[in-house]
Design a protein around this motif. Structure first.
Motif, mmCIF file in Angstrom:
data_model
loop_
_atom_site.group_PDB
_atom_site.id
_atom_site.type_symbol
_atom_site.label_atom_id
_atom_site.label_comp_id
_atom_site.label_asym_id
_atom_site.label_seq_id
_atom_site.Cartn_x
_atom_site.Cartn_y
_atom_site.Cartn_z
ATOM 1 N N HIS A 99 0.840 -1.205 0.000
ATOM 2 C CA HIS A 99 0.000 0.000 0.000
ATOM 3 C C HIS A 99 0.876 1.257 0.000
ATOM 4 N N PHE A 100 1.889 1.249 0.840
ATOM 5 C CA PHE A 100 2.756 2.435 0.936
ATOM 6 C C PHE A 100 3.506 2.634 -0.382
ATOM 7 N N LEU A 101 3.976 1.523 -0.965
ATOM 8 C CA LEU A 101 4.737 1.633 -2.214
ATOM 9 C C LEU A 101 3.826 2.022 -3.374
ATOM 10 N N SER A 102 2.592 1.644 -3.319
ATOM 11 C CA SER A 102 1.598 1.821 -4.400
ATOM 12 C C SER A 102 2.248 1.656 -5.772
ATOM 13 N N SER A 103 2.774 0.464 -5.985
ATOM 14 C CA SER A 103 3.488 0.183 -7.236
ATOM 15 C C SER A 103 3.256 -1.259 -7.663
ATOM 16 N N VAL A 104 2.762 -1.461 -8.892
ATOM 17 C CA VAL A 104 2.605 -2.839 -9.369
ATOM 18 C C VAL A 104 3.971 -3.464 -9.624
ATOM 19 N N LEU A 105 4.985 -2.631 -9.859
ATOM 20 C CA LEU A 105 6.330 -3.187 -10.124
ATOM 21 C C LEU A 105 7.027 -3.567 -8.829
ATOM 22 N N GLY A 106 6.690 -2.890 -7.733
ATOM 23 C CA GLY A 106 7.407 -3.106 -6.475
ATOM 24 C C GLY A 106 6.683 -4.030 -5.521
ATOM 25 N N ARG A 107 5.717 -4.791 -6.006
ATOM 26 C CA ARG A 107 4.934 -5.663 -5.122
ATOM 27 C C ARG A 107 5.841 -6.628 -4.384
ATOM 28 N N TYR A 108 5.506 -6.910 -3.147
ATOM 29 C CA TYR A 108 6.324 -7.826 -2.342
ATOM 30 C C TYR A 108 6.409 -9.189 -3.021
ATOM 31 N N ASP A 109 5.279 -9.630 -3.624
ATOM 32 C CA ASP A 109 5.266 -10.976 -4.192
ATOM 33 C C ASP A 109 5.823 -11.029 -5.620
ATOM 34 N N GLY A 110 6.157 -9.879 -6.196
ATOM 35 C CA GLY A 110 6.749 -9.885 -7.527
ATOM 36 C C GLY A 110 5.794 -10.336 -8.613
ATOM 37 N N ASN A 111 4.507 -10.368 -8.301
ATOM 38 C CA ASN A 111 3.530 -10.851 -9.278
ATOM 39 C C ASN A 111 3.148 -9.722 -10.223
ATOM 40 N N VAL A 112 4.089 -9.303 -11.033
ATOM 41 C CA VAL A 112 4.003 -8.020 -11.748
ATOM 42 C C VAL A 112 3.063 -8.073 -12.943
ATOM 43 N N TYR A 113 3.279 -9.041 -13.857
ATOM 44 C CA TYR A 113 2.577 -8.959 -15.145
ATOM 45 C C TYR A 113 1.049 -9.026 -14.998
ATOM 46 N N PRO A 114 0.502 -9.980 -14.251
ATOM 47 C CA PRO A 114 -0.958 -10.000 -14.125
ATOM 48 C C PRO A 114 -1.479 -8.696 -13.520
ATOM 49 N N LYS A 115 -0.734 -8.151 -12.581
ATOM 50 C CA LYS A 115 -1.209 -6.938 -11.898
ATOM 51 C C LYS A 115 -1.077 -5.707 -12.802
ATOM 52 N N LEU A 116 -0.027 -5.704 -13.641
ATOM 53 C CA LEU A 116 0.112 -4.613 -14.607
ATOM 54 C C LEU A 116 -1.109 -4.593 -15.521
ATOM 55 N N TYR A 117 -1.442 -5.783 -16.009
ATOM 56 C CA TYR A 117 -2.569 -5.901 -16.947
ATOM 57 C C TYR A 117 -3.883 -5.521 -16.263
ATOM 58 N N GLU A 118 -4.038 -6.034 -15.043
ATOM 59 C CA GLU A 118 -5.275 -5.771 -14.264
ATOM 60 C C GLU A 118 -5.423 -4.268 -14.003
ATOM 61 N N GLU A 119 -4.300 -3.656 -13.671
ATOM 62 C CA GLU A 119 -4.343 -2.218 -13.342
ATOM 63 C C GLU A 119 -4.732 -1.409 -14.566
ATOM 64 N N ALA A 120 -4.216 -1.825 -15.736
ATOM 65 C CA ALA A 120 -4.509 -1.075 -16.969
ATOM 66 C C ALA A 120 -6.010 -1.071 -17.247
ATOM 67 N N TRP A 121 -6.657 -2.167 -16.936
ATOM 68 C CA TRP A 121 -8.091 -2.268 -17.247
ATOM 69 C C TRP A 121 -8.942 -1.424 -16.319
ATOM 70 N N LYS A 122 -8.319 -0.874 -15.291
ATOM 71 C CA LYS A 122 -9.078 0.027 -14.414
ATOM 72 C C LYS A 122 -9.173 1.417 -15.031
ATOM 73 N N ASP A 123 -8.383 1.637 -16.092
ATOM 74 C CA ASP A 123 -8.376 2.963 -16.699
ATOM 75 C C ASP A 123 -9.716 3.225 -17.380
ATOM 76 N N PRO A 124 -10.350 4.356 -17.107
ATOM 77 C CA PRO A 124 -11.683 4.641 -17.699
ATOM 78 C C PRO A 124 -11.682 4.542 -19.219
ATOM 79 N N LEU A 125 -10.531 4.747 -19.841
ATOM 80 C CA LEU A 125 -10.459 4.645 -21.300
ATOM 81 C C LEU A 125 -10.936 3.275 -21.766
ATOM 82 N N ASN A 126 -10.777 2.280 -20.896
ATOM 83 C CA ASN A 126 -11.120 0.914 -21.283
ATOM 84 C C ASN A 126 -12.565 0.544 -20.924
#
Ligand SMILES: CCCCCCCCCC/C=C\CCCCCC(=O)SCCNC(=O)CCNC(=O)[C@H](O)C(C)(C)COP(=O)(O)OP(=O)(O)OC[C@H]1O[C@@H](n2cnc3c(N)ncnc32)[C@H](O)[C@@H]1OP(=O)(O)O
Ligand SMILES: Cc1cc2nc3c(=O)[nH]c(=O)nc-3n(C[C@H](O)[C@H](O)[C@H](O)COP(=O)(O)OP(=O)(O)OC[C@H]3O[C@@H](n4cnc5c(N)ncnc54)[C@H](O)[C@@H]3O)c2cc1C
Length: 607
Positions: A555-582
């Protein structure tokens, strides 16, 4: 996959006790303060208004105003900077003219450039200002003093007569600093009671007599000294946050290097990535430890001031100004480097890095422009050197200048790369470099008939000498930190690796200083770089554990790249779909503007 620690293989490599390292990193600060100091940015910042009242108000005034400010019954803004002056406090134009007939001060903005400009909280929320204005009595100007002025009604929050207030507008990018209502303020002959001039340091009597301060006038700058030492701590937080994100992502990201179907290479294993990332990791620890020392030095100053002992005030000013400058520059540049270390994804808002950068970089300016602060350090160094002849033995952070003659004869005796791992070898080289740069400036200054002309002419060299001095302080405090009793398997060893990386990276980066002052030979510079490369290999297996030790939540880092679990790619994709453009497949405006172009008939084979 959810719940899987994609960095477990990295964490298993750690060669030290992470729990102990977490405690070493946290030091005397608790997590609350850590969160509070960040969350403060998006709220009103009592960081300065309250300390300024404590520093500049009489006991009686404090009794009146502090309870109101502490309980948020009034909301204050530290209102010093103007449209025309920020660095030059003595150039401020707002006036506070004493009216003996009514026992009041009349605050006025005589020119457009006298408009107060930048103070945090001033634009929309502050009800009161601690306004810095020129005290005028019987047409005599007594310089800048602090005045408490109510700006808005406590009933309906409307501005009071004679007060024109506004927000200064959007700031850099869309960063969180836009949630801070930095404001503008014009006074049009606003009257306040005489007892709203802060009178701890100097007073104005009912008869209009000015009673000058019987303590150094610079104590009126005390709040800036207080915040500057806090900002050094902030720099360690900001930089460590960016380093945590980019280190974890560097261990997740793979690019090139696959052979016969083997996984591609982790980018953290590229020597160029290590040469950019690991010095920043070391710098985060270095800044944290120097901030701890500076905080204790500042607390000692406060105790001394209570006892009217002003002996360490000049050094405290030089250290807070210089370390604020150096550490905020390293942190601001380091956050940008961390963004680049993450490649394209570092530029996504979801990486957390653009926002961190936008929020952080004004630290190089507020609370003292970084160059102006280093010039203050330079003045202090030149004054220290000028007093050597009169037998004044420097102490504390300038003690090495007392050995300037000896340091002028110094030549490093490094023969092997590993000699650079010895703390005393490093400190001597950094002391010699700093001493020789300052002595060279002093020597050149002496050639000028007018010292101020010389100071201006040599100011770029003086800034470099001040930088060398401050870097020596940071290196020395890192070494001193490791002389403390630090428990835990491998903890001290790992901090020793970081200490050496920090020092040898600086030596490599500023090799020109070390060679041009003849402190080391080119061969010794080469050996330092050899040792640096070896140190990167030593820190590599511990890198993830060293950033885990910052103990930052996702939460403090608020970064999909800096996640403790390193689960970056699914979260990158998931985060992108939150964009109102989509939210829609066809973008707004397509039918009105784009489709007509697509439907346009071809003319003579051309679109
Ligand atoms: C995960 C993310 C983490 C990030 C977290 C972020 C959290 C948010 C952090 C943000 C924090 C706060 C929000 C931002 C707040 C910013 C608020 C402001 O910016 S307030 C305004 C700040 N303004 C300044 O700093 C102005 C800078 N200018 C000055 O300080 C002075 O004008 C000057 C020092 C440059 C010159 O002063 P002057 O009076 O002209 O003095 P001289 O140079 O002539 O020196 C005379 C003499 O005085 C000594 N001196 C000067 N200053 C001090 C001092 N402060 N203390 C002690 N002594 C001082 C100087 O050394 C000289 O001494 P001599 O012996 O006579 O040589
Ligand atoms: C985000 C933010 C928040 C702020 N919050 C507050 C606040 O709450 N309250 C408040 O009072 N102020 C606040 N400020 C104002 C801030 O303190 C000033 O902007 C800062 O002190 C720099 O002064 P300046 O803007 O006059 O810069 P300047 O001094 O005009 O700097 C411009 C350039 O001139 C150079 N320069 C200036 N003097 C010299 C010299 N003598 N020799 C060599 N070079 C020189 C500088 O190095 C710089 O490159 C804030 C500013 C920012 C950006």
């Amino acid at each position: 996959m959810e719940g899987v620690d994609h960095l477990a293989h990295e964490r298993n490599k750690a060669q030290f006790d992470v729990a102990v390292m977490k405690a070493v990193w946290a030091g005397s600060r608790d997590a609350y303060e850590l969160f509070h100091r960040f969350s403060r940015l998006v709220a009103n910042d009592p960081e300065m208004f309250i300390p300024a009242i404590k520093a500049q108000a009489t006991e009686e005034q404090q009794k009146q105003w502090l309870p109101l400010a502490n309980k948020m019954k009034i909301i204050g803004s530290y209102t010093q900077t103007e449209l025309g002056h920020g660095s030059n406090v003595r150039g401020l134009e707002t006036t506070a003219t004493f009216d003996p007939k009514t026992d009041e001060f009349v605050l006025n903005s005589p020119t457009l450039t006298a408009t107060k400009w930048w103070p945090g909280g001033l634009g929309k929320i502050a009800t009161h200002a601690l306004a810095h204005a020129r005290l005028i009595i019987d047409d005599k100007d007594y310089g800048v003093h602090g005045f408490l002025v109510q700006l808005r009604s406590l009933d309906d929050h409307l501005t009071l007569p004679g007060i024109t207030i506004g927000d200064i507008g959007m700031k850099y990018g869309s960063g969180a600093y836009n949630t801070m209502d930095n404001g503008s303020l014009i006074f049009d002959h606003v009257r306040i009671p005489r007892n709203q001039m802060l009178m701890r340091l100097s007073q104005v009597t009912r008869e209009g007599k000015y009673v000058p301060s019987n303590v150094p006038r610079q104590l009126s700058y005390g709040t800036m000294v207080y915040v500057r030492q806090k900002i050094v701590f902030d720099a360690s937080i900001a930089l460590s946050r960016a380093v945590c994100i980019s280190t974890r992502y560097s261990a997740v990201r793979r690019q090139f290097g696959s052979h016969n179907g083997s996984p591609e290479t982790q980018v953290i294993d590229y020597k160029t990535q290590q040469a950019r990332l690991f010095p920043l990791l070391a710098s985060a620890y270095a800044i944290r430890f120097v901030s701890e020392w500076l905080n204790s030095f500042y607390k000692d100053l406060l105790q001394r001031l209570e006892a009217k002992d002003f002996s360490t005030l000049p050094e405290a000013h030089a250290c807070t100004a210089g370390l604020k400058s150096i550490t905020t520059s390293v942190a601001a540049d380091g956050i940008e480097e961390c963004r680049k270390l993450c490649g394209g994804h570092g530029y996504l808002t979801s990486s957390g890095l653009p926002e961190l950068s936008a929020v952080y970089i004004p630290a190089c300016t507020y609370e003292g422009d970084n160059v102006v602060m280093l010039l203050q350090v330079a003045r202090y160094l030149m004054k220290t050197i000028s007093q050597l002849k009169s037998g004044n033995k420097p102490v504390g952070t300038t003690a090495y200048l007392g050995r300037a003659e000896q340091l002028m004869q110094y030549h490093s005796d490094v023969l092997r790369a590993e000699d650079w791992l010895k703390p005393n070898v490093v400190v001597e080289a950094f002391e010699a470099r700093a001493a020789r740069m300052s002595m060279a400036c002093a020597q050149n200054l002496s050639k000028f008939n007018n010292p101020e002309d010389g100071f201006q002419e040599l100011s770029a060299d003086l800034v470099e000498a001040a930088t060398a001095h401050c870097q020596l302080i940071i290196v020395s405090k890192f070494i001193e930190k490791l002389q403390q009793d630090i428990p835990g398997k491998g903890v001290k060893e790992q901090l020793g690796v970081l200490r050496s990386i920090y020092a040898l990276f600086l030596l490599h980066k500023h090799i020109g200083d070390f060679l041009s002052t003849d402190c080391i030979t080119p061969k010794q510079g080469y050996l330092a770089n050899e040792q640096l490369r070896s140190l990167y290999s030593q820190v590599r297996p511990n890198a993830i554990a060293l950033v885990d030790a910052f103990n930052y939540t996702d939460h403090f880092l608020s970064s999909v790249l800096g996640r403790y679990d390193g689960n970056v790619y699914p979260k990158l994709y998931e985060e992108a779909w939150k964009d109102p453009l989509n939210d829609t497949s066809i973008p707004d405006g397509f039918h009105e503007y784009v489709q007509p172009m697509l439907k346009q008939p071809l003319h003579h084979g051309r679109l």
